[in-house]
Design a protein around this motif. Structure first.
Motif, PDB file in Angstrom:
ATOM      1  N   GLU A  99       0.866  -1.094   0.042  1.00  0.00           N
ATOM      2  CA  GLU A  99      -0.037   0.121   0.248  1.00  0.00           C
ATOM      3  C   GLU A  99       0.916   1.235   0.052  1.00  0.00           C
ATOM      4  O   GLU A  99       0.455   2.159  -0.630  1.00  0.00           O
ATOM      5  CB  GLU A  99      -1.008  -0.158   1.298  1.00  0.00           C
ATOM      6  CG  GLU A  99      -2.053  -1.065   0.959  1.00  0.00           C
ATOM      7  CD  GLU A  99      -2.879  -1.365   2.383  1.00  0.00           C
ATOM      8  OE1 GLU A  99      -2.630  -0.783   3.381  1.00  0.00           O
ATOM      9  OE2 GLU A  99      -4.033  -1.990   2.129  1.00  0.00           O
ATOM     10  N   ILE A 114       3.969   1.185  -1.425  1.00  0.00           N
ATOM     11  CA  ILE A 114       4.522   1.516  -2.498  1.00  0.00           C
ATOM     12  C   ILE A 114       3.675   2.118  -3.457  1.00  0.00           C
ATOM     13  O   ILE A 114       3.949   3.129  -4.208  1.00  0.00           O
ATOM     14  CB  ILE A 114       4.826   0.079  -3.132  1.00  0.00           C
ATOM     15  CG1 ILE A 114       6.320  -0.454  -2.057  1.00  0.00           C
ATOM     16  CG2 ILE A 114       5.457   0.222  -4.335  1.00  0.00           C
ATOM     17  CD1 ILE A 114       6.701  -1.576  -2.381  1.00  0.00           C
ATOM     18  N   ARG A 115       2.463   1.704  -3.419  1.00  0.00           N
ATOM     19  CA  ARG A 115       1.426   2.068  -4.604  1.00  0.00           C
ATOM     20  C   ARG A 115       1.013   3.654  -4.079  1.00  0.00           C
ATOM     21  O   ARG A 115       0.583   4.516  -4.963  1.00  0.00           O
ATOM     22  CB  ARG A 115       0.038   1.166  -4.206  1.00  0.00           C
ATOM     23  CG  ARG A 115       0.374  -0.216  -4.851  1.00  0.00           C
ATOM     24  CD  ARG A 115       0.275  -0.096  -6.462  1.00  0.00           C
ATOM     25  NE  ARG A 115       0.370  -1.209  -7.064  1.00  0.00           N
ATOM     26  CZ  ARG A 115       1.628  -1.830  -7.606  1.00  0.00           C
ATOM     27  NH1 ARG A 115       2.671  -1.122  -7.692  1.00  0.00           N
ATOM     28  NH2 ARG A 115       1.801  -2.892  -8.202  1.00  0.00           N
ATOM     29  N   GLY A 116       1.163   4.113  -2.970  1.00  0.00           N
ATOM     30  CA  GLY A 116       0.879   5.477  -2.709  1.00  0.00           C
ATOM     31  C   GLY A 116       1.722   6.446  -3.035  1.00  0.00           C
ATOM     32  O   GLY A 116       1.521   7.659  -2.751  1.00  0.00           O
ATOM     33  N   ARG A 117       3.019   6.094  -3.482  1.00  0.00           N
ATOM     34  CA  ARG A 117       3.789   6.946  -3.868  1.00  0.00           C
ATOM     35  C   ARG A 117       4.014   7.369  -5.348  1.00  0.00           C
ATOM     36  O   ARG A 117       3.836   6.111  -5.979  1.00  0.00           O
ATOM     37  CB  ARG A 117       5.353   6.513  -3.288  1.00  0.00           C
ATOM     38  CG  ARG A 117       5.587   6.502  -1.861  1.00  0.00           C
ATOM     39  CD  ARG A 117       6.890   6.278  -1.554  1.00  0.00           C
ATOM     40  NE  ARG A 117       7.341   6.272   0.001  1.00  0.00           N
ATOM     41  CZ  ARG A 117       8.294   5.869   0.429  1.00  0.00           C
ATOM     42  NH1 ARG A 117       9.432   5.644  -0.231  1.00  0.00           N
ATOM     43  NH2 ARG A 117       8.387   5.888   1.755  1.00  0.00           N
ATOM     44  N   GLU A 118       4.246   8.334  -5.957  1.00  0.00           N
ATOM     45  CA  GLU A 118       4.398   8.645  -7.313  1.00  0.00           C
ATOM     46  C   GLU A 118       5.445   7.758  -8.047  1.00  0.00           C
ATOM     47  O   GLU A 118       4.998   7.341  -9.318  1.00  0.00           O
ATOM     48  CB  GLU A 118       4.098  10.112  -7.412  1.00  0.00           C
ATOM     49  CG  GLU A 118       4.065  10.550  -9.051  1.00  0.00           C
ATOM     50  CD  GLU A 118       2.905   9.929  -9.716  1.00  0.00           C
ATOM     51  OE1 GLU A 118       2.692   9.818 -10.970  1.00  0.00           O
ATOM     52  OE2 GLU A 118       1.857  10.072  -9.078  1.00  0.00           O
ATOM     53  N   THR A 139       6.930   5.266  -7.049  1.00  0.00           N
ATOM     54  CA  THR A 139       6.837   3.635  -7.136  1.00  0.00           C
ATOM     55  C   THR A 139       5.725   3.041  -7.435  1.00  0.00           C
ATOM     56  O   THR A 139       5.679   1.830  -7.559  1.00  0.00           O
ATOM     57  CB  THR A 139       7.377   3.203  -5.590  1.00  0.00           C
ATOM     58  OG1 THR A 139       6.578   3.694  -4.594  1.00  0.00           O
ATOM     59  CG2 THR A 139       9.006   3.753  -5.512  1.00  0.00           C
ATOM     60  N   ARG A 140       4.739   3.823  -7.609  1.00  0.00           N
ATOM     61  CA  ARG A 140       3.294   3.123  -7.825  1.00  0.00           C
ATOM     62  C   ARG A 140       3.271   2.269  -9.004  1.00  0.00           C
ATOM     63  O   ARG A 140       2.334   1.230  -8.992  1.00  0.00           O
ATOM     64  CB  ARG A 140       2.069   4.211  -7.777  1.00  0.00           C
ATOM     65  CG  ARG A 140       2.067   4.972  -9.102  1.00  0.00           C
ATOM     66  CD  ARG A 140       1.005   6.029  -9.010  1.00  0.00           C
ATOM     67  NE  ARG A 140       1.006   6.528  -7.775  1.00  0.00           N
ATOM     68  CZ  ARG A 140       0.030   7.744  -7.495  1.00  0.00           C
ATOM     69  NH1 ARG A 140      -0.644   7.836  -8.624  1.00  0.00           N
ATOM     70  NH2 ARG A 140       0.139   8.072  -6.305  1.00  0.00           N
ATOM     71  N   THR A 146      -4.214  -5.124  -3.342  1.00  0.00           N
ATOM     72  CA  THR A 146      -3.102  -4.055  -2.912  1.00  0.00           C
ATOM     73  C   THR A 146      -2.156  -3.798  -4.185  1.00  0.00           C
ATOM     74  O   THR A 146      -1.247  -3.130  -3.981  1.00  0.00           O
ATOM     75  CB  THR A 146      -2.330  -4.312  -1.722  1.00  0.00           C
ATOM     76  OG1 THR A 146      -1.803  -5.862  -2.140  1.00  0.00           O
ATOM     77  CG2 THR A 146      -2.953  -4.616  -0.544  1.00  0.00           C
ATOM     78  N   GLY A 147      -2.584  -4.508  -5.552  1.00  0.00           N
ATOM     79  CA  GLY A 147      -1.843  -4.331  -6.669  1.00  0.00           C
ATOM     80  C   GLY A 147      -0.935  -5.317  -7.012  1.00  0.00           C
ATOM     81  O   GLY A 147      -0.078  -5.045  -7.818  1.00  0.00           O
TER      82      GLY A 147
END
Length: 381
Positions: free
Chosen positions: A74, A76-80, A82-83, A106-107
């Protein structure tokens, strides 16, 4: 595959597991030339690595103390930055559908259960390594292409500038001869020089326009404009070349939100095209229909027909128009292409119809610019 990328630019794979033996086992399975394995024993350590590293894939253990794999995913996905990193979860827990669902939620791109078959893991990782190298190669090619387009634009601009100076001198000299010469042959020669230099100047302008369109796009400066007045001004500019042959008329409200310079060029190209390719014995008619509340239509018609097979490619670059005049094959074939690009940038459309030995080019423009048009006016065409 690009050899330089394969040989010198290793692809990073991140492995996150709190058990040292698992990290060593994964390294033994995945290690090969061209791959750099980055190992982290916790979520925070993994995030620290991702601050700097460009990672093709992250292999994340689900069950870790403190921050588990789902929480790390979550973040990692929340950062521009590293998403977009593909995540592959590994777990020794039972095959709980709820946990698997949460992993994909969660991706995750895949969910593997330990013990993992080495060949399966290796093959799955190779897919993402290959995809990452292809993206990197495409990115490099795109950067090189943009650089080449910029160089092309600069080269064309410099070339246009250097050609314009001597060309302007030729035109002014021809005008001086026309004003002062009394010999008919000399006047005729000066007139031909002036006509040819004018055509060459238009070719240079068209080349510069196309270079700008393809390299940096088009930025419109719109303002409320009466296009009927603009059309009359353009008609007057052509009056010397075709006295009393061009008529301009209009009905309704001929005011629209346009870039005046660009639309002047559209009208000039359309009328110039009609003069060059149309029947010289027939009139050229420019008609503006502003009776519709949301649009304005401009029609430029001339005598002569365009072959049916040519209509489909009429607005393509370097096509040219085969008019009725067999000698009217000069030019670069960019005028109507530029017309089409400029009209599209305004949110309009241009069409051609040739029947009963008469050709009509029709431009339809929205009366007002929408917010979407304003947002996209700088996009390359």
């Amino acid at each position: 595959m690009n050899a330089r990328l394969t040989m010198t630019d290793d692809v990073n794979i991140l492995i996150v597991d709190d058990v040292e033996q698992n990290l060593l086992a994964m390294e033994a399975v995945l290690a090969r030339p061209g791959i750099r394995l980055l190992k982290a024993s916790s979520g925070p350590e993994a995030l620290e690595i991702l601050l700097d590293a460009d990672v093709a894939l992250a292999l994340v253990d689900v069950q870790m103390p403190g921050m588990d794999g789902f929480e790390l995913a979550e973040l990692i996905r929340g950062r521009e930055r590293t998403r977009g990193i593909p995540l592959m979860f590994l777990t020794a827990a039972s095959r709980d559908p709820a946990r698997v669902f949460r992993g994909y939620e969660t991706g995750a791109v895949d969910f593997l259960f330990k013990p993992v078959e080495p060949n399966i893991l290796r093959n799955k990782v190779e897919v993402f390594v290959e995809l990452h190298m292809q993206r990197r190669l495409l990115s490099e090619q795109l950067a090189e292409l943009r650089h080449a387009l910029r160089l092309n634009e600069v080269f064309t601009a410099v070339l246009g500038h250097d050609l314009r100076n001597p060309l302007a001198a030729i035109r002014y000299s021809a005008e001086a001869i026309l004003r002062k010469a009394g010999d008919e042959k000399l006047v005729a020669a000066a007139s031909r020089i002036q006509t040819c230099s004018g055509r060459m100047a238009r070719m240079i302008d068209q080349l510069l326009d196309v270079a700008r369109l393809r390299a940096s796009g088009l930025e419109l400066k719109r303002r409320r404009t009466d296009l009927l007045e603009v059309a009359m001004t353009i008609r007057d500019e052509f009056e010397r070349a075709a006295p009393e042959r061009i008529s301009v008329d209009g009905r309704g409200d001929t005011h629209v939100d346009v870039d005046v310079d660009r639309m002047s060029q559209v009208l000039s190209n359309l009328i110039g095209n009609a003069l060059q390719h149309g029947d010289p014995q027939q009139p050229i008619e420019v008609y503006l229909d502003g009776r519709a509340p949301d649009s304005l239509t401009i029609t430029v018609s001339n005598g002569g027909a365009i072959p049916t097979q040519q209509i489909a490619n009429l607005f393509q670059p370097f096509q040219g128009q085969q008019g009725v005049d067999a000698q009217a094959r000069e030019g670069l074939g960019l005028g109507l292409y530029i017309v089409d690009r400029f009209v599209q940038a305004h949110g309009g459309a241009v069409t051609a119809l040739s029947e009963q030995n008469r050709t009509r080019l029709t431009v339809t423009l929205p009366r007002h610019a929408t917010s979407a048009m304003r947002a996209n006016v700088t996009a390359p065409l």
